[in-house]
Design a protein around this motif. Structure first.
Motif, PDB file in Angstrom:
ATOM      1  N   CYS A   1       4.622  64.094  51.560  1.00  0.00           N
ATOM      2  CA  CYS A   1       5.371  65.455  51.228  1.00  0.00           C
ATOM      3  C   CYS A   1       5.957  66.306  52.431  1.00  0.00           C
ATOM      4  CB  CYS A   1       4.278  66.479  50.614  1.00  0.00           C
ATOM      5  SG  CYS A   1       3.695  65.620  49.078  1.00  0.00           S
TER       6      CYS A   1
ATOM      7  N   GLY B   1       1.764  64.849  44.467  1.00  0.00           N
ATOM      8  CA  GLY B   1       0.767  64.208  45.506  1.00  0.00           C
ATOM      9  C   GLY B   1       0.275  63.079  44.988  1.00  0.00           C
TER      10      GLY B   1
ATOM     11  N   THR C   1       1.446  70.143  42.737  1.00  0.00           N
ATOM     12  CA  THR C   1       0.860  71.341  43.678  1.00  0.00           C
ATOM     13  C   THR C   1       1.169  72.419  43.276  1.00  0.00           C
ATOM     14  OG1 THR C   1       2.576  70.696  45.168  1.00  0.00           O
ATOM     15  CG2 THR C   1       0.829  69.226  45.261  1.00  0.00           C
ATOM     16  N   LYS C   2       0.120  73.383  43.606  1.00  0.00           N
ATOM     17  CA  LYS C   2       0.951  74.857  43.503  1.00  0.00           C
ATOM     18  C   LYS C   2       2.130  75.220  43.862  1.00  0.00           C
ATOM     19  CE  LYS C   2      -2.142  77.952  43.347  1.00  0.00           C
ATOM     20  NZ  LYS C   2      -3.469  78.814  43.687  1.00  0.00           N
TER      21      LYS C   2
ATOM     22  N   SER D   1       6.421  72.555  49.505  1.00  0.00           N
ATOM     23  CA  SER D   1       5.846  72.251  50.860  1.00  0.00           C
ATOM     24  C   SER D   1       6.648  72.566  52.130  1.00  0.00           C
ATOM     25  CB  SER D   1       5.798  70.450  50.814  1.00  0.00           C
ATOM     26  OG  SER D   1       5.073  69.856  49.926  1.00  0.00           O
TER      27      SER D   1
ATOM     28  N   PRO E   1      -5.478  69.711  52.784  1.00  0.00           N
ATOM     29  CA  PRO E   1      -4.931  69.102  51.667  1.00  0.00           C
ATOM     30  C   PRO E   1      -5.489  67.812  51.482  1.00  0.00           C
ATOM     31  CG  PRO E   1      -3.227  69.594  53.550  1.00  0.00           C
ATOM     32  CD  PRO E   1      -4.818  70.122  53.996  1.00  0.00           C
TER      33      PRO E   1
ATOM     34  N   GLU F   1      -4.899  67.897  43.796  1.00  0.00           N
ATOM     35  CA  GLU F   1      -3.579  67.674  43.201  1.00  0.00           C
ATOM     36  C   GLU F   1      -3.015  67.103  44.631  1.00  0.00           C
ATOM     37  OE1 GLU F   1      -3.319  71.889  43.674  1.00  0.00           O
ATOM     38  OE2 GLU F   1      -4.660  70.466  43.269  1.00  0.00           O
ATOM     39  N   GLU F   2      -3.366  67.379  45.747  1.00  0.00           N
ATOM     40  CA  GLU F   2      -2.428  66.987  47.001  1.00  0.00           C
ATOM     41  C   GLU F   2      -3.029  65.532  47.323  1.00  0.00           C
ATOM     42  OE1 GLU F   2      -1.945  70.210  50.102  1.00  0.00           O
ATOM     43  OE2 GLU F   2      -2.452  71.531  48.465  1.00  0.00           O
TER      44      GLU F   2
END
Length: 395
Positions: free
Chosen positions: A84, A100, A121-122, A125, A165, A170-171
């Motif tokens: 990312c 991710g 991811t929330k 990046s 991370p 999710e990452e």
């Protein structure tokens, strides 16, 4: 006489209280009225500081580079930091919010493998470029030990940020391991790898060179080398008045006159504080991202290298710089794009902006001189784990 003394003391007390309010270092966004902001612009320093406890060395940087591109750090061994934050994308990513774990492909072509139960991811990046300077003030002063990180300021320093991370579901973590065990798993993998044993030993010495602390230090040491401090704006501010065109200088003046410097100031064009802007929520998230302290506040991003960091805002919800300025024009007119953020909740500093169609093109033209393409784009041919360099990014 006594009444006069009491009255004088009361006035002094009121003055001190008001001074305390105006000098408050608390994050912006909660105050009902704008605070006085000192605005100053400058070039980035040409030298980068490192914390005393993590001095930079060639061995540490090379180790950090390999770790940055190695999926060995992820739960399913399919995601690397570079997935990312890839050099071909300016160490950022062109997706609104990232994919991710359980993803494949690169950039805008990346998608989830099926079946999938991993969320996006929330947040967008942000670029790793120049994070070595995070927290720098208008006088070029900064302390790498307390550098603010993430969109919500939840960690300080590159060392403090580096492992987060890996722990995020999710990452990089995925569902195979729990948050409290993933770092132990990663450390065991590294210790079982002869090449990493030698690299950590060369970088840190000691009998137990491979540790969570040293993993964070190696990643941070590499990230501190990713700087772009030779933009045309930097050269202009160091005295080369031919570095900017007349139209870019006019754009700089328009940028300042519009009030953009209230938040985007200093060498990094960021005050590193959080502000409530009422950005439209991401449609890809099942739960609304409420940001810093559940106030819908997010940190001011740098304006450097915007060419590489689109789409913009904390959730990548705005696709171009022109649309970003149109968004700020709405804010200055008291319009929020978020159903849970009222016009009264919007940051007072942003309400003072004077952005309109008449100065947008000038400002965008100026922002281009903050781009600097002279940064380390090198990618290892292989990583010690033998896994795919950069994670599962092959098309």
């Amino acid at each position: 006489m006594r009444i006069s003394i009491v009255a004088t003391l009361a006035v002094m007390l009121l003055f001190l209280v008001q001074c305390k309010r105006s000098d408050s270092s608390a994050p912006d966004g909660a105050d009902a009225r704008p605070q006085q902001v000192r605005v100053r612009f400058d070039a980035l320093p040409e030298q980068v500081k490192a914390p005393a406890h993590n001095p930079t060395s060639p061995a540490k940087v090379e180790l950090g580079r390999l770790l940055f591109f190695d999926p060995i750090l992820s739960g399913n061994e399919d995601v690397a930091c570079a997935t990312c934050h890839h050099p071909t994308s300016g160490y950022a990513e062109s997706l609104e919010i990232s994919i991710g774990v359980n993803g494949h492909g690169f950039g805008a072509s990346r998608s989830f493998l099926q079946p999938n139960d991993i969320p996006f991811t929330k947040r967008n990046s942000p670029t790793v470029l120049n994070t070595a300077y995070n927290g720098i003030d208008i006088y070029q002063d900064y302390e790498p030990d307390v550098a603010p990180m993430f969109w919500d300021l939840r960690k300080n320093s590159l060392e403090g940020q580096a492992l987060e991370p890996i722990k995020a579901l999710e990452e990089m973590r995925g569902r195979k391991y729990e948050e409290d065990e993933i770092l132990g798993v990663v450390i065991d993998r590294l210790r079982a790898n002869d090449t990493y044993q030698k690299l950590f030993q060369a970088a840190f010495r000691g009998t137990e060179a491979i540790s969570e602390e040293n993993l964070a230090k190696a990643l941070a040491a590499f990230e501190r080398t990713l700087v772009t401090n030779q933009s045309r704006f930097d050269k202009y501010m160091r005295g080369d008045k031919s570095a900017l065109s007349l139209s870019e200088i006019e754009g700089f003046e328009a940028f300042k006159k519009a009030g953009c410097g209230n938040c985007h100031n200093g060498p990094m064009f960021s005050d590193f504080k959080v502000h409530v802007l009422g950005t439209a929520p991401s449609t890809k998230l099942s739960e609304t991202d409420r940001g810093f302290e559940d106030r819908f506040a997010f940190r001011t991003p740098t304006l450097r290298n915007l060419r590489f960091t689109f789409p913009y805002m904390h959730n990548g919800s705005i696709s171009s710089l022109k649309k970003v300025l149109e968004f700020y024009e709405d804010i200055s007119n008291g319009k929020s794009r978020h159903a849970e953020v009222s016009a009264e909740d919007l940051d007072p500093l942003v309400k003072e902006l004077d952005v309109d169609v008449g100065n947008m093109d000038q400002i965008v033209n100026f922002l281009h001189c903050l781009n600097d393409e002279d940064f380390d784009r090198s990618i290892p041919e292989s990583v010690p784990s033998g896994l795919s360099v950069g994670g599962n990014i092959a098309q």
